[in-house]
Scaffold this active site. Structure first.
Site, PDB file in Angstrom:
ATOM      1  N   ASN A 208       0.778  -1.134   0.005  1.00 19.59           N
ATOM      2  CA  ASN A 208       0.085  -0.088   0.015  1.00 19.59           C
ATOM      3  C   ASN A 208       0.923   1.423   0.086  1.00 19.59           C
ATOM      4  O   ASN A 208       2.017   1.048   0.024  1.00 19.59           O
ATOM      5  CB  ASN A 208      -0.852  -0.230   1.144  1.00 19.59           C
ATOM      6  CG  ASN A 208      -0.235   0.054   2.491  1.00 19.59           C
ATOM      7  OD1 ASN A 208       0.422   0.811   2.814  1.00 19.59           O
ATOM      8  ND2 ASN A 208      -0.346  -1.232   3.307  1.00 19.59           N
ATOM      9  N   LYS A 286       8.032 -18.466  -8.669  1.00 22.06           N
ATOM     10  CA  LYS A 286       7.403 -17.688  -9.567  1.00 22.06           C
ATOM     11  C   LYS A 286       6.357 -17.941 -10.269  1.00 22.06           C
ATOM     12  O   LYS A 286       6.483 -18.886 -10.963  1.00 22.06           O
ATOM     13  CB  LYS A 286       8.231 -16.817 -10.301  1.00 22.06           C
ATOM     14  CG  LYS A 286       7.765 -15.734 -11.081  1.00 22.06           C
ATOM     15  CD  LYS A 286       8.692 -15.059 -11.937  1.00 22.06           C
ATOM     16  CE  LYS A 286       8.189 -13.888 -12.867  1.00 22.06           C
ATOM     17  NZ  LYS A 286       9.113 -13.400 -13.903  1.00 22.06           N
TER      18      LYS A 286
END
Ligand code: C5P
Length: 396
Positions: A208, A286
């Site tokens: 954030n 990944k």
């Protein structure tokens, strides 16, 4: 800053001892006089000659040195200072302090002194995390010993985590705060700050826009009033304050662990923007593009750190939460105060138009059991100073 202050510096035997040469230089630059004491192990890492040259003082090493005893006995040495600093405080020195050992000059001074003692621990991360060291740390705090650090980061032994000795500038700031008492001297305060990063896979994360500016300013303001601050921070964009015990974390769960490890504290200020959710599955590789199409990411709820601390058996006397809202700020924040069980909520409007998130100013409302106070728009440092003053009032 430290004019006329007399510091007895006990240098323990760890690789961080090399930083003590700079610490001595900085202490003297700040006006303090330094009387160095080396443990036998410390002489493996720094030479008495360099320490003496930088301190401009004799180096004390041996409990049974007839010449030293004749000039300044060990009892006198233990008291002829305003503060005793142990840096680096090794696991062994901490254990000796807890056990009241007096089998060398350093441990004897620490047992005989009637002066405040500040320790800057440094050791391998496993040694720091060991239950024996956790017990010793808790006992030293209970005995009134002030603790600065350790910081987290890469270690000389090749591992990573808490265990690095605080930087000399941080130790000097802690000494300054300690020798100039303020209204929060002797009080221990936990401050959380910054965002959390929740991994999606080993290379991606959810984050954030919190910069950590407000939490950092609050920690600095509390420190300035004399508090011992444990600063638990996510990956913030502003540098952390000096003179605090710094715990760097990434995820909400790591932040919770660091907060619980900091207890007991007199007050907790939870200014971090903690991610409410994390990715449910643990992707160890990944996630690749492929025929399986767009990945569906399931979320699971993060622990609520503020609510956990507010209902903990070791609940701090004062728990302050934050509410970053984009609408109905006061109504939402008032409900949040009740829901989370904290004493105060500092509420602000973080709609992009306000420029507050990541900006240098803040306009907050302080919601307490008696109602809501609307503070004017102020620099974040000023909001922090006001809040710290209110916390000092509430704790004294
Ligand atoms: O629920 P919300 O995130 O709006 O509440 C904000 C307050 O709660 C802040 O003080 C924040 O630090 C804290 N918080 C927390 N743990 C969470 C979420 C928020 O401590 N998982």
């Amino acid at each position: 800053m430290l004019a006329t202050k007399r510091v007895t510096l006990i240098i323990g035997g760890g690789i961080a001892a090399y930083k003590c040469l700079d610490l001595i230089r900085q202490l003297r630059a700040a006006g303090a006089s330094v009387t160095p004491v080396l443990t036998r192990a410390a002489t493996q890492f720094v030479t008495p000659m360099s320490v003496a040259a930088l301190a401009g003082s004799q180096v004390y090493q041996d409990l049974f040195d007839l010449k030293d005893e004749a000039e300044m006995g060990h009892i006198q040495l233990s008291r002829a200072s305003d503060l005793i600093v142990v840096a680096p405080a090794t696991a062994d020195l901490m254990a000796k302090m807890v056990g009241g050992h007096a089998d060398d000059l350093a441990s004897t001074l620490l047992l005989a002194t009637d002066k405040p003692v500040l320790i800057a621990p440094a050791m391998n991360v496993r040694m720091w995390d060991h239950p024996a060291t956790r017990r010793n740390l808790a006992q030293l705090r209970a005995d009134g010993v002030q603790v600065i650090g350790p910081n987290s980061g890469d270690m000389a032994c090749g591992e990573f985590g808490p265990g690095r000795m605080s930087e000399p500038a941080e130790i000097v700031a802690a000494i300054a705060a300690h020798t100039t008492p303020g209204p929060l001297t002797g009080k221990r305060v936990l401050v959380t700050s910054g965002p959390t990063h929740e991994p999606i896979d080993p290379v991606r994360y959810i984050a954030n826009r919190s910069s950590g500016a407000q939490g950092t300013a609050i920690a600095r303001a509390l420190r300035a009033l004399g508090a011992e601050v444990v600063f638990v921070t996510g990956p913030a964009t502003v540098p952390p304050p000096e003179g605090v015990t710094l715990q760097r974390i990434e995820t909400a769960r790591e932040m919770l662990d660091a907060c619980l490890a900091a207890l007991p504290v007199d007050a907790a200020v939870m200014a971090a923007a903690v991610a409410d959710w994390r990715i449910a599955s643990d992707f160890t590789q990944k996630i690749k593009k492929g025929p399986q199409g767009i990945p569906e990411l399931q979320l699971s709820e993060n622990p609520d750190i503020l609510a956990t601390i507010s209902t903990h058996t070791q609940r701090p006397r004062l728990v302050v939460g934050f509410a970053a809202e984009t609408e109905n700020v006061i109504a939402h924040a008032t409900a949040k105060r009740a829901r989370k069980g904290c004493d105060w909520i500092v509420a602000n409007d973080v709609s992009p138009a306000t420029g507050i998130m990541g900006g240098s100013e803040n306009a907050v409302h302080l919601i307490t059991e008696t109602g809501t106070e609307d503070w004017p728009r102020l620099p974040k440092a000023e909001v922090a100073t006001r809040l710290a003053a209110r916390i000092a009032e509430a704790l004294t």
